[in-house]
Design a protein around this motif. Structure first.
Motif, PDB file in Angstrom:
ATOM      1  N   MET A  99      -7.967  -8.469  -1.936  1.00 20.99           N
ATOM      2  CA  MET A  99      -6.763  -9.281  -2.132  1.00 20.99           C
ATOM      3  C   MET A  99      -5.563  -8.384  -2.420  1.00 20.99           C
ATOM      4  O   MET A  99      -4.464  -8.622  -1.900  1.00 20.99           O
ATOM      5  CB  MET A  99      -6.961 -10.283  -3.282  1.00 20.99           C
ATOM      6  N   ASP A 100      -5.777  -7.359  -3.248  1.00 24.70           N
ATOM      7  CA  ASP A 100      -4.684  -6.456  -3.596  1.00 24.70           C
ATOM      8  C   ASP A 100      -4.197  -5.662  -2.388  1.00 24.70           C
ATOM      9  O   ASP A 100      -2.993  -5.497  -2.200  1.00 24.70           O
ATOM     10  CB  ASP A 100      -5.103  -5.513  -4.719  1.00 24.70           C
ATOM     11  N   ILE A 101      -5.118  -5.181  -1.576  1.00 25.45           N
ATOM     12  CA  ILE A 101      -4.719  -4.434  -0.384  1.00 25.45           C
ATOM     13  C   ILE A 101      -3.931  -5.348   0.562  1.00 25.45           C
ATOM     14  O   ILE A 101      -2.878  -4.966   1.073  1.00 25.45           O
ATOM     15  CB  ILE A 101      -5.937  -3.824   0.338  1.00 25.45           C
ATOM     16  N   CYS A 102      -4.429  -6.567   0.774  1.00 27.08           N
ATOM     17  CA  CYS A 102      -3.734  -7.516   1.661  1.00 27.08           C
ATOM     18  C   CYS A 102      -2.350  -7.866   1.114  1.00 27.08           C
ATOM     19  O   CYS A 102      -1.361  -7.879   1.861  1.00 27.08           O
ATOM     20  CB  CYS A 102      -4.561  -8.786   1.839  1.00 27.08           C
ATOM     21  N   GLY A 103      -2.267  -8.149  -0.176  1.00 25.21           N
ATOM     22  CA  GLY A 103      -0.979  -8.479  -0.788  1.00 25.21           C
ATOM     23  C   GLY A 103      -0.017  -7.307  -0.733  1.00 25.21           C
ATOM     24  O   GLY A 103       1.167  -7.478  -0.425  1.00 25.21           O
ATOM     25  N   PHE A 104      -0.513  -6.120  -1.025  1.00 28.11           N
ATOM     26  CA  PHE A 104       0.310  -4.925  -0.979  1.00 28.11           C
ATOM     27  C   PHE A 104       0.841  -4.698   0.432  1.00 28.11           C
ATOM     28  O   PHE A 104       2.019  -4.387   0.629  1.00 28.11           O
ATOM     29  CB  PHE A 104      -0.504  -3.716  -1.459  1.00 28.11           C
ATOM     30  N   MET A 105      -0.018  -4.899   1.421  1.00 27.22           N
ATOM     31  CA  MET A 105       0.374  -4.711   2.818  1.00 27.22           C
ATOM     32  C   MET A 105       1.434  -5.751   3.219  1.00 27.22           C
ATOM     33  O   MET A 105       2.450  -5.397   3.821  1.00 27.22           O
ATOM     34  CB  MET A 105      -0.854  -4.828   3.728  1.00 27.22           C
TER      35      MET A 105
ATOM     36  N   MET B 118       5.430  -4.867   4.125  1.00 29.03           N
ATOM     37  CA  MET B 118       6.078  -5.281   5.357  1.00 29.03           C
ATOM     38  C   MET B 118       7.356  -6.070   5.049  1.00 29.03           C
ATOM     39  O   MET B 118       8.408  -5.843   5.648  1.00 29.03           O
ATOM     40  CB  MET B 118       5.130  -6.129   6.198  1.00 29.03           C
ATOM     41  N   LEU B 119       7.274  -6.992   4.090  1.00 26.29           N
ATOM     42  CA  LEU B 119       8.440  -7.797   3.729  1.00 26.29           C
ATOM     43  C   LEU B 119       9.555  -6.937   3.125  1.00 26.29           C
ATOM     44  O   LEU B 119      10.732  -7.199   3.380  1.00 26.29           O
ATOM     45  CB  LEU B 119       8.037  -8.921   2.780  1.00 26.29           C
ATOM     46  N   CYS B 120       9.183  -5.922   2.344  1.00 25.17           N
ATOM     47  CA  CYS B 120      10.204  -5.003   1.811  1.00 25.17           C
ATOM     48  C   CYS B 120      10.961  -4.336   2.954  1.00 25.17           C
ATOM     49  O   CYS B 120      12.180  -4.175   2.898  1.00 25.17           O
ATOM     50  CB  CYS B 120       9.567  -3.933   0.931  1.00 25.17           C
ATOM     51  N   GLY B 121      10.246  -3.953   3.992  1.00 21.30           N
ATOM     52  CA  GLY B 121      10.882  -3.319   5.140  1.00 21.30           C
ATOM     53  C   GLY B 121      11.808  -4.247   5.910  1.00 21.30           C
ATOM     54  O   GLY B 121      12.734  -3.793   6.573  1.00 21.30           O
TER      55      GLY B 121
ATOM     56  N   ARG C 135      13.693   1.607   5.896  1.00 16.45           N
ATOM     57  CA  ARG C 135      12.703   0.531   6.084  1.00 16.45           C
ATOM     58  C   ARG C 135      11.307   1.088   6.372  1.00 16.45           C
ATOM     59  O   ARG C 135      10.305   0.494   6.006  1.00 16.45           O
ATOM     60  CB  ARG C 135      13.154  -0.408   7.189  1.00 16.45           C
ATOM     61  N   TRP C 136      11.253   2.262   7.000  1.00 19.34           N
ATOM     62  CA  TRP C 136       9.969   2.861   7.352  1.00 19.34           C
ATOM     63  C   TRP C 136       9.206   3.406   6.153  1.00 19.34           C
ATOM     64  O   TRP C 136       8.008   3.649   6.250  1.00 19.34           O
ATOM     65  CB  TRP C 136      10.164   3.923   8.434  1.00 19.34           C
ATOM     66  N   ILE C 137       9.869   3.569   5.012  1.00 18.54           N
ATOM     67  CA  ILE C 137       9.110   3.992   3.828  1.00 18.54           C
ATOM     68  C   ILE C 137       8.170   2.885   3.381  1.00 18.54           C
ATOM     69  O   ILE C 137       7.189   3.132   2.684  1.00 18.54           O
ATOM     70  CB  ILE C 137      10.016   4.446   2.657  1.00 18.54           C
ATOM     71  N   PHE C 138       8.451   1.663   3.799  1.00 15.33           N
ATOM     72  CA  PHE C 138       7.560   0.535   3.524  1.00 15.33           C
ATOM     73  C   PHE C 138       6.590   0.304   4.680  1.00 15.33           C
ATOM     74  O   PHE C 138       5.418   0.015   4.462  1.00 15.33           O
ATOM     75  CB  PHE C 138       8.373  -0.730   3.244  1.00 15.33           C
ATOM     76  N   TYR C 139       7.075   0.444   5.903  1.00 16.44           N
ATOM     77  CA  TYR C 139       6.204   0.238   7.064  1.00 16.44           C
ATOM     78  C   TYR C 139       5.096   1.277   7.148  1.00 16.44           C
ATOM     79  O   TYR C 139       4.031   1.006   7.700  1.00 16.44           O
ATOM     80  CB  TYR C 139       7.018   0.259   8.357  1.00 16.44           C
ATOM     81  N   VAL C 140       5.335   2.457   6.598  1.00 19.40           N
ATOM     82  CA  VAL C 140       4.312   3.513   6.634  1.00 19.40           C
ATOM     83  C   VAL C 140       3.050   3.090   5.871  1.00 19.40           C
ATOM     84  O   VAL C 140       1.957   3.591   6.138  1.00 19.40           O
ATOM     85  CB  VAL C 140       4.886   4.851   6.108  1.00 19.40           C
ATOM     86  N   ASN C 141       3.188   2.129   4.968  1.00 24.49           N
ATOM     87  CA  ASN C 141       2.027   1.626   4.228  1.00 24.49           C
ATOM     88  C   ASN C 141       1.074   0.813   5.101  1.00 24.49           C
ATOM     89  O   ASN C 141      -0.119   0.733   4.803  1.00 24.49           O
ATOM     90  CB  ASN C 141       2.471   0.734   3.069  1.00 24.49           C
ATOM     91  N   LEU C 142       1.589   0.205   6.152  1.00 27.59           N
ATOM     92  CA  LEU C 142       0.789  -0.728   6.948  1.00 27.59           C
ATOM     93  C   LEU C 142      -0.458  -0.096   7.571  1.00 27.59           C
ATOM     94  O   LEU C 142      -1.551  -0.631   7.392  1.00 27.59           O
ATOM     95  CB  LEU C 142       1.657  -1.424   7.996  1.00 27.59           C
ATOM     96  N   PRO C 143      -0.353   1.023   8.293  1.00 30.21           N
ATOM     97  CA  PRO C 143      -1.585   1.589   8.858  1.00 30.21           C
ATOM     98  C   PRO C 143      -2.569   2.068   7.786  1.00 30.21           C
ATOM     99  O   PRO C 143      -3.785   1.946   7.960  1.00 30.21           O
ATOM    100  CB  PRO C 143      -1.103   2.742   9.737  1.00 30.21           C
ATOM    101  N   VAL C 144      -2.051   2.578   6.679  1.00 35.68           N
ATOM    102  CA  VAL C 144      -2.930   3.018   5.592  1.00 35.68           C
ATOM    103  C   VAL C 144      -3.642   1.817   4.979  1.00 35.68           C
ATOM    104  O   VAL C 144      -4.841   1.865   4.703  1.00 35.68           O
ATOM    105  CB  VAL C 144      -2.142   3.813   4.523  1.00 35.68           C
ATOM    106  N   CYS C 145      -2.904   0.727   4.787  1.00 36.40           N
ATOM    107  CA  CYS C 145      -3.506  -0.495   4.242  1.00 36.40           C
ATOM    108  C   CYS C 145      -4.563  -1.057   5.190  1.00 36.40           C
ATOM    109  O   CYS C 145      -5.634  -1.485   4.748  1.00 36.40           O
ATOM    110  CB  CYS C 145      -2.444  -1.559   3.978  1.00 36.40           C
ATOM    111  N   ILE C 146      -4.267  -1.056   6.482  1.00 34.43           N
ATOM    112  CA  ILE C 146      -5.235  -1.570   7.462  1.00 34.43           C
ATOM    113  C   ILE C 146      -6.504  -0.724   7.443  1.00 34.43           C
ATOM    114  O   ILE C 146      -7.620  -1.257   7.429  1.00 34.43           O
ATOM    115  CB  ILE C 146      -4.611  -1.630   8.869  1.00 34.43           C
TER     116      ILE C 146
END
Length: 190
Positions: free
Chosen positions: A85-91, A95-98, A169-180
């Motif tokens: 849940m935390d990983i999904c919420g963080f991801m 994305m929304l921050c970006g 914005r990419w400082i937030f998007y960079v989290n997406l592949p790591v979260c996945i």
């Protein structure tokens, strides 16, 4: 890896440790990567110097409030489910921050990002303690700590590079592949 508590194969042991480290590093990295992007965010969102610091403060406060609740939430939902849940919420909130178009939006999204990221460190420590025999936990936690200590050092450097060559914005998007990747590993490995 003779310190492992059960009959887990060496390959699976490494995957578990990589998963745990990725999740913990992700949360720590995100608390520092934003710092150098604040001037770019300030200009983009039309915020004053005092207002833009709420992007940092909101994350830290939400995280500080949620960390003590990790034990309760872990008992209620289970460690693996809470971590997922935390990983999904963080991801989602990364994305929304970006995509944020106003200061209010990014502050709200950072609150939720910090709240979901808060349990990642305590849960990763719990997994490390469960994974290793007591006599090997010190060594295992020291190795885990190396990753945790490297993240705040890499955060500003990575944040500066991304902000200069792409967009804040990419400082937030960079989290997406790591979260996945962390989510996939957590589902199948933990």
């Amino acid at each position: 890896m003779s310190g492992i508590t059960s009959n887990i194969s060496p390959g699976r042991q490494k995957l578990i440790i990589i998963t745990i480290m990725a999740v913990a590093i992700l949360e720590v990295l995100d608390s520092t990567i934003v710092n150098v992007a604040l001037p770019a965010m300030q200009a983009s969102l039309g915020a004053s110097i005092d207002e833009i610091t709420w992007v940092l403060t909101s994350y830290i406060v939400a995280s500080a409030i949620m960390i003590p609740l990790t034990g309760f939430l872990s008992e209620r939902y289970g460690e693996k489910r809470l971590l997922l849940m935390d990983i999904c919420g963080f991801m989602l909130f990364s994305m929304l921050c970006g995509t944020a178009t106003s200061l209010d939006e990014i502050i709200i999204f950072r609150i939720f990002q910090g709240a979901f990221g808060a349990a990642m460190i305590p849960l990763s420590q719990s997994y490390m303690r469960q994974l290793f025999k007591p006599e090997h936990q010190g060594k295992a936690m020291a190795i885990w700590g190396i990753g945790i200590m490297a993240a705040p050092v890499l955060g500003p450097t990575l944040g500066g590079y991304i902000t200069e060559h792409m967009s804040w914005r990419w400082i937030f998007y960079v989290n997406l592949p790591v979260c996945i990747a962390a989510l996939t590993l957590a589902i199948f490995v933990l």
